[in-house]
Write a protein that holds these residues in place. Structure first.
Motif, mmCIF file in Angstrom:
data_model
loop_
_atom_site.group_PDB
_atom_site.id
_atom_site.type_symbol
_atom_site.label_atom_id
_atom_site.label_comp_id
_atom_site.label_asym_id
_atom_site.label_seq_id
_atom_site.Cartn_x
_atom_site.Cartn_y
_atom_site.Cartn_z
ATOM 1 N N ILE A 88 56.340 84.695 87.422
ATOM 2 C CA ILE A 88 56.416 83.354 87.148
ATOM 3 C C ILE A 88 55.566 82.677 87.988
ATOM 4 N N SER A 89 54.877 81.482 87.391
ATOM 5 C CA SER A 89 53.863 80.720 88.345
ATOM 6 C C SER A 89 54.459 79.068 88.115
ATOM 7 N N VAL A 90 54.382 78.386 89.303
ATOM 8 C CA VAL A 90 54.521 77.022 89.049
ATOM 9 C C VAL A 90 52.989 76.246 89.073
ATOM 10 N N LEU A 91 52.829 75.639 87.989
ATOM 11 C CA LEU A 91 51.566 75.156 87.607
ATOM 12 C C LEU A 91 51.451 73.756 87.981
ATOM 13 N N GLU A 92 52.541 72.847 88.162
ATOM 14 C CA GLU A 92 52.593 71.598 88.640
ATOM 15 C C GLU A 92 53.894 71.032 89.141
ATOM 16 N N VAL A 93 54.084 70.206 90.190
ATOM 17 C CA VAL A 93 55.297 69.591 90.536
ATOM 18 C C VAL A 93 54.974 68.217 90.724
ATOM 19 N N LYS A 94 55.857 67.367 89.876
ATOM 20 C CA LYS A 94 55.850 65.978 90.258
ATOM 21 C C LYS A 94 57.041 65.281 90.582
ATOM 22 N N LYS A 95 56.834 64.298 91.249
ATOM 23 C CA LYS A 95 58.182 63.446 91.747
ATOM 24 C C LYS A 95 58.486 62.451 90.252
ATOM 25 N N VAL A 96 59.852 62.645 89.978
ATOM 26 C CA VAL A 96 60.261 61.865 88.941
ATOM 27 C C VAL A 96 61.551 61.080 89.000
ATOM 28 N N SER A 97 61.583 59.891 88.197
ATOM 29 C CA SER A 97 62.702 59.188 88.608
ATOM 30 C C SER A 97 64.108 59.908 88.373
ATOM 31 N N GLU A 98 65.401 59.407 89.089
ATOM 32 C CA GLU A 98 66.380 60.316 88.995
ATOM 33 C C GLU A 98 66.938 60.567 87.656
ATOM 34 N N SER A 99 66.412 59.305 86.924
ATOM 35 C CA SER A 99 66.864 59.278 85.058
ATOM 36 C C SER A 99 66.179 60.397 84.392
ATOM 37 N N PHE A 100 65.246 60.932 85.013
ATOM 38 C CA PHE A 100 64.519 62.041 83.956
ATOM 39 C C PHE A 100 65.263 63.312 83.871
ATOM 40 N N HIS A 101 65.424 63.904 82.700
ATOM 41 C CA HIS A 101 66.255 64.889 82.246
ATOM 42 C C HIS A 101 65.270 65.933 81.283
ATOM 43 N N ALA A 102 65.059 67.051 82.046
ATOM 44 C CA ALA A 102 64.120 68.043 81.309
ATOM 45 C C ALA A 102 64.434 68.392 79.891
ATOM 46 N N ARG A 103 65.848 68.445 79.598
ATOM 47 C CA ARG A 103 66.267 68.838 78.280
ATOM 48 C C ARG A 103 66.406 67.637 77.471
ATOM 49 N N PHE A 104 67.090 66.606 77.911
ATOM 50 C CA PHE A 104 67.498 65.521 77.134
ATOM 51 C C PHE A 104 66.472 64.606 76.838
ATOM 52 N N ASP A 105 65.303 64.611 77.760
ATOM 53 C CA ASP A 105 64.174 63.486 77.495
ATOM 54 C C ASP A 105 62.826 64.267 76.729
ATOM 55 N N ALA A 106 63.155 65.571 76.374
ATOM 56 C CA ALA A 106 61.993 66.188 75.671
ATOM 57 C C ALA A 106 62.135 65.601 74.175
ATOM 58 N N VAL A 107 60.979 65.062 73.895
ATOM 59 C CA VAL A 107 60.739 64.751 72.512
ATOM 60 C C VAL A 107 60.022 65.540 71.543
ATOM 61 N N GLY A 108 59.419 66.556 71.988
ATOM 62 C CA GLY A 108 58.878 67.396 71.190
ATOM 63 C C GLY A 108 58.539 68.739 71.942
#
Lengths: 246, 246
Positions: A88-108
């Motif tokens: 497993i490799s982490v390619l990028e880490v970014k701060k996001v707002s607390e409203s961001f959701h990896a599943r629900f916000d995915a549009v494609g």
């Protein structure tokens, strides 16, 4: 608390899929174990854009988690990679707002499926492509793939075990490209049902090998019956390539 | 009795090298186990063109063996592949005269060494390339590599454990080529000593990173002292690419 979004890549061959399951080695388990080490044993819940099955790879899976640790983005990447196993490799880490959701916000999402077109078994590709030793008519597969573009009910193209009720999805693009003896199928859409890409590939292979005609795809879609589509192509050829957000 | 020459490929990451060793999984062990199954348990000795170390790969290793079974060449290939594990593949089987010897008749070999030039760990390359995250001056390495061309005593570039007495070898070509973020070193010569390619690569990396100048190579060769050369590059980047016969 700060929410972080990470892009991660993994070789799925050593995992029982993405999601935590009792007594199984999974991606989520390893990510949460690495985060627990950084947080004095506290459990940090990781949320992925979606699951991947056993043996399925990711080039750009997206996850989020919350932490109260004060660490810079690029130090998160170094710290997590030092605690994660090599597959497993982490390619990028970014701060996001607390409203961001990896599943629900995915549009494609973009998935790719890799076939190794060869009668010779390749020890280097055995976990990373599906060896297909027979002739394939790529033009017939391309014609068949057009029937899947746009918005359809994909009941025929998902596992009978699928729990979601709404099986309508939109596929924006299906492309094919060759590199050496590797034929890659590229699928871009707003979302994919359980096993959907693998069943689409399995069905397209039946077209490419001449067992079905491209125009049959119309009936297979319309009849909403998993038994009418082709076999589920093996996991090792499948890659979650990218997850899209607005 | 008929002698057969086979070209085989293997992913070396799951093996303790080519040669049989007690209680270790090796390529030779798996080849001889497959042949024993075909010969009702009789031991069929396999002779390789040379050894490869633990973790080292092969795209074109050559072996020979003798058999009294009456089987066509292409059926040998199918039968052996059905009995071998997935990390070894037989690419070609040819009948040869009984005077052919995979080791003694080899007149040259090509090895390749693959670097992954990236600061990001790639889960898909971890067993197949050596991740090198620092800047490299490929032109300086190319200049340094010219000193190795031709016939030299390579005592400085082989493991102190080397048992052979004659350490004179001829290198015909050393090339470098980039594909994406993979830098491949290609070595062609009449033979290579124990760890020789890996020590050449390790030394060239010290040139590429600016720790040594290309012209130092002349002294390192002349002094015939392993301690003067660079580190041994890791096994996972090395491939026995091809073995040449007249």
């Amino acid at each position: 608390m700060q929410r972080y979004r990470c892009i991660i890549s993994y070789d799925g061959s050593g995992f029982s899929g993405y999601q935590v399951q009792p007594n199984k080695r999974t991606i989520q388990l390893e990510l949460e174990a690495a985060l627990a080490k950084m947080h004095k044993g506290d459990t940090i819940k990781v949320v992925g854009s979606g699951r991947t099955d056993a043996g399925v790879h990711a080039k750009g899976q997206v996850i989020h988690f919350d932490s109260s640790l004060l660490i810079l983005e690029n130090r998160w990447e170094v710290a997590l990679n030092s605690l994660l196993p090599e597959d497993i490799s982490v390619l990028e880490v970014k701060k996001v707002s607390e409203s961001f959701h990896a599943r629900f916000d995915a549009v494609g999402k973009e998935y790719r499926y890799v076939l190794q077109l060869s009668s010779k078994r390749d020890p280097f590709q055995r976990k990373f492509a599906y060896q297909y030793p027979f002739r394939l008519n790529v033009e017939a597969m391309r014609t068949a793939s057009k029937y899947f573009l746009g918005t359809h009910d994909f009941t025929s193209f998902c596992s009978a075990k699928t729990e979601v009720v709404d099986k309508v999805r939109t596929i924006e693009a299906i492309d094919f490209f060759m590199e050496g003896n590797l034929l890659t199928f590229r699928f871009v859409g707003n979302g994919f049902l359980y096993n959907m890409v693998r069943i689409l590939v399995g069905t397209l292979l039946e077209v490419g090998s001449g067992q079905r005609s491209p125009s049959e795809m119309q009936d297979v879609l319309a009849n909403r019956d998993r038994r009418l589509a082709g076999k589920t192509a093996p996991a090792q050829g499948l890659y979650l390539w990218e997850v899209f957000y607005n």
